[in-house]
Design a protein around this motif. Structure first.
Motif, PDB file in Angstrom:
ATOM      1  N   PRO A 525     -30.302 -14.644 -27.747  1.00 43.86           N
ATOM      2  CA  PRO A 525     -31.008 -14.661 -26.461  1.00 43.86           C
ATOM      3  C   PRO A 525     -32.511 -14.842 -26.646  1.00 43.86           C
ATOM      4  O   PRO A 525     -33.091 -14.376 -27.633  1.00 43.86           O
ATOM      5  CB  PRO A 525     -30.687 -13.280 -25.868  1.00 43.86           C
ATOM      6  CG  PRO A 525     -29.430 -12.853 -26.546  1.00 43.86           C
ATOM      7  CD  PRO A 525     -29.505 -13.420 -27.928  1.00 43.86           C
ATOM      8  N   ASP A 526     -33.115 -15.514 -25.705  1.00 40.25           N
ATOM      9  CA  ASP A 526     -34.558 -15.721 -25.747  1.00 40.25           C
ATOM     10  C   ASP A 526     -35.276 -14.371 -25.767  1.00 40.25           C
ATOM     11  O   ASP A 526     -34.999 -13.485 -24.963  1.00 40.25           O
ATOM     12  CB  ASP A 526     -34.985 -16.532 -24.527  1.00 40.25           C
ATOM     13  CG  ASP A 526     -36.419 -17.015 -24.622  1.00 40.25           C
ATOM     14  OD1 ASP A 526     -36.961 -17.043 -25.732  1.00 40.25           O
ATOM     15  OD2 ASP A 526     -36.989 -17.369 -23.567  1.00 40.25           O
ATOM     16  N   GLY A 527     -36.202 -14.195 -26.715  1.00 41.07           N
ATOM     17  CA  GLY A 527     -36.968 -12.956 -26.805  1.00 41.07           C
ATOM     18  C   GLY A 527     -36.268 -11.818 -27.520  1.00 41.07           C
ATOM     19  O   GLY A 527     -36.778 -10.682 -27.505  1.00 41.07           O
ATOM     20  N   GLN A 528     -35.132 -12.083 -28.167  1.00 39.33           N
ATOM     21  CA  GLN A 528     -34.397 -10.991 -28.804  1.00 39.33           C
ATOM     22  C   GLN A 528     -35.166 -10.389 -29.981  1.00 39.33           C
ATOM     23  O   GLN A 528     -35.764 -11.088 -30.788  1.00 39.33           O
ATOM     24  CB  GLN A 528     -33.035 -11.460 -29.313  1.00 39.33           C
ATOM     25  CG  GLN A 528     -32.227 -10.336 -29.986  1.00 39.33           C
ATOM     26  CD  GLN A 528     -30.825 -10.766 -30.399  1.00 39.33           C
ATOM     27  OE1 GLN A 528     -30.362 -11.846 -30.033  1.00 39.33           O
ATOM     28  NE2 GLN A 528     -30.135  -9.932 -31.151  1.00 39.33           N
ATOM     29  N   THR A 529     -35.126  -9.066 -30.072  1.00 40.08           N
ATOM     30  CA  THR A 529     -35.656  -8.320 -31.207  1.00 40.08           C
ATOM     31  C   THR A 529     -34.545  -7.474 -31.800  1.00 40.08           C
ATOM     32  O   THR A 529     -33.840  -6.775 -31.071  1.00 40.08           O
ATOM     33  CB  THR A 529     -36.825  -7.406 -30.792  1.00 40.08           C
ATOM     34  OG1 THR A 529     -37.918  -8.204 -30.329  1.00 40.08           O
ATOM     35  CG2 THR A 529     -37.302  -6.565 -31.962  1.00 40.08           C
ATOM     36  N   CYS A 530     -34.363  -7.567 -33.101  1.00 43.23           N
ATOM     37  CA  CYS A 530     -33.350  -6.766 -33.796  1.00 43.23           C
ATOM     38  C   CYS A 530     -33.996  -5.525 -34.408  1.00 43.23           C
ATOM     39  O   CYS A 530     -35.148  -5.592 -34.843  1.00 43.23           O
ATOM     40  CB  CYS A 530     -32.696  -7.585 -34.910  1.00 43.23           C
ATOM     41  SG  CYS A 530     -31.567  -8.869 -34.305  1.00 43.23           S
TER      42      CYS A 530
END
Length: 530
Positions: A525-530
């Motif tokens: 997804p756009d902007g995903q942070t793990c």
């Protein structure tokens, strides 16, 4: 090996470490056998695209059609043999793409076959410049997840001038010891001139000994080799996984050959438009943040050997480095090296910040060095540099680092400019700023003119490219990944909130995102942070 630790050997080893532009102002063959059926007599997409013969200069005299002159390289067959548990082959490429009828060299390739039915080849590169992609590809099960290895042949290559591919050689082992142990923080005009003279001597030795290839190991030329490799593998489009400096190769390729780009993952970004000064400052602030994160962790656990507060701990490290600068520690059993200098300490420290998994080892080594025993920290410096305790270097990675870097980016030889940068950088990075400000002086003294042009790449015409950056990456700051993702016409940024250099293999979340993209073309997804 579990998926969350599959790249621990990469991150704690030195394969991505030569990118550091420090200390020494450098703070980081198998013969083919019978055909195994993987080669092809008529490579798919064998003709070079329009950028293949034009970006490095005009064609040679007598080659009215440069693309035609390159056809013999694009239509070559690979003959895969057995080499120490992996498949190996040689790829022939021109030394000078502006003169494809001239001298040639051979690039060493490794391949680990897919465990299941291969959907194609995934070419991998660990970074550097100077790291062996051949060795990296041979460790495929520690580079990609089992899911990816089930579906892809993993192919590694030593870039031109590196490892098994016509290696650049400039200096003896003892001379490399001198380079790496050099003062990274020259304090006055006398010390600055001494350092300049030393790196100038090394640069002259490269010009005298390395031969004509020294002027043809730029990243643009490596990217062109990569397109020849794509054709020889029989691939219409290139699928590629690049880490650290390997992202520079990948984004350069994408800009030259956008229609040939398949699934591209660029993890731990070096933007092609970053200048020498920007690289030095970016790494200074990156390593400063990584050091601070390490000290915060130490203090939070109580009874920290560096002090009771983070600021005190940071100051303790700076004091230790200044003490080494003034009076190196004696050391034995390290071949010609008898003095543990600030330069060697810098390399050992740097290694410890590439992965959080290295922090316990760093603690023991730094604690010992502060107590007068530098051997454990020297062992970490040796690991960084590919150096054995007897003084023998395992490969030419540190020498190739300069050869590539100094062709890619023009640098100044004005000592006053470096001294000014050192003062300014130290305000933003008190521990690392001074030393990293001097990181490009070797290239300032380089005897072969730089051919690289810092330019924003858009790679218009590609499909989506997956770009990954860590929030606390010391060598390739998150801002670099954000910058490239913004510049590329079609890119998706994945952010990993973590310490250490590069992300794939360090998190189930990151692994799932990368695997989904490589295997199915599904972007996170756009902007995903793990």
């Amino acid at each position: 090996m579990s998926r969350t630790s599959l790249t621990s050997s990469r991150r704690t080893g030195r394969s991505t470490l030569a990118l550091l532009a420090a200390s020494a102002l450098a703070l980081s063959a198998c013969s083919g056998g019978s055909d195994d059926g993987a080669s092809t007599s008529s490579p798919v997409g064998s003709q070079p695209s329009s950028g293949a013969a034009t970006t490095s200069g005009s064609s040679s005299a007598g080659a009215a059609d440069p693309a035609k002159a390159l056809e013999k390289f694009y239509t070559q067959k690979l003959t895969w043999g057995d080499c120490e548990g992996v498949k190996c082959a040689k790829l022939t490429v021109p030394v000078d793409y502006a003169d494809p009828g001239g001298q040639t060299i051979q690039l060493a390739l490794s391949k680990v076959a897919a465990k299941g039915k291969a959907k194609g080849s995934l070419v991998v590169n660990p970074g550097g410049p100077g790291a062996s992609g051949y060795d990296y590809g041979a460790m495929a099960d520690g580079v990609v997840t089992p899911k990816v290895l089930e579906s892809f042949d993993v192919v590694g290559f030593d870039p031109r001038g590196v490892g098994r591919s016509a290696p650049i050689t400039c200096a003896s082992d003892a001379e490399m010891d001198t380079m790496l142990g050099i003062d990274p923080t020259p304090d006055d005009k006398t010390e600055q001139s001494s350092v300049q003279k030393s790196v100038g001597t090394f640069a002259q030795a490269c010009k005298d000994k390395a031969g004509p290839l020294l002027g043809h190991v730029s990243t643009v030329e490596v990217a062109k080799d990569l397109d020849v490799l794509r054709a020889a593998l029989g691939s219409e489009k290139l699928d590629y996984l690049g880490f650290s400096y390997g992202t520079f190769i990948g984004s350069t390729y994408a800009d030259l050959f956008p229609q040939r780009v398949g699934r591209f993952v660029l993890d731990g970004v070096v933007p092609p438009d970053v200048t020498s000064q920007e690289m030095n400052l970016g790494q200074a602030t990156g390593f400063e943040a990584a050091t601070r994160s390490y000290v915060e962790d130490c203090v939070s656990k109580g009874d920290c050997y560096l002090g009771s507060t983070v600021d005190a701990g940071m100051q303790r490290i700076r004091t230790f480095l200044k003490q080494l600068d003034a009076k190196p520690l004696p050391i034995s059993g390290e071949g010609p090296v008898t003095r543990f200098t600030e330069g060697w300490a810098t390399l050992g420290l740097a290694l410890g910040f590439y992965s959080k998994a290295s922090w316990p080892s760093l603690t023991e080594a730094l604690k010992a060095a502060m107590g007068g025993d530098p051997k454990p920290l020297m062992a970490m410096a040796n690991q960084y540099a590919g150096r054995q305790a007897n003084g023998a270097y395992r490969d030419n990675s540190m020498q190739a680092f300069y050869a590539v870097s100094c062709l890619d980016r023009k640098a100044s030889n004005n000592l006053d400019e470096y001294a000014k940068d050192a003062t300014e950088f130290a305000k933003k990075a008190p521990t690392w700023g001074n030393m990293l400000a001097w990181g490009s002086l070797t290239c300032g003294e380089w005897k072969v003119p730089a051919t690289g042009k810092q330019k924003k790449v858009t790679a218009d015409g590609t499909g989506p490219i997956l770009v990954i950056g860590n929030t606390r990456d010391p060598a390739t700051p998150l801002a670099f990944a954000q910058r490239l993702a913004k510049d590329l016409k079609h890119a998706r940024l994945l952010t990993f909130d973590a310490d250490g250099h590069t992300a794939y293999g360090q998190s189930e979340c990151v692994n799932d995102a990368v695997d989904g993209y490589l295997l199915n073309g599904t972007l996170p997804p756009d902007g995903q942070t793990c």
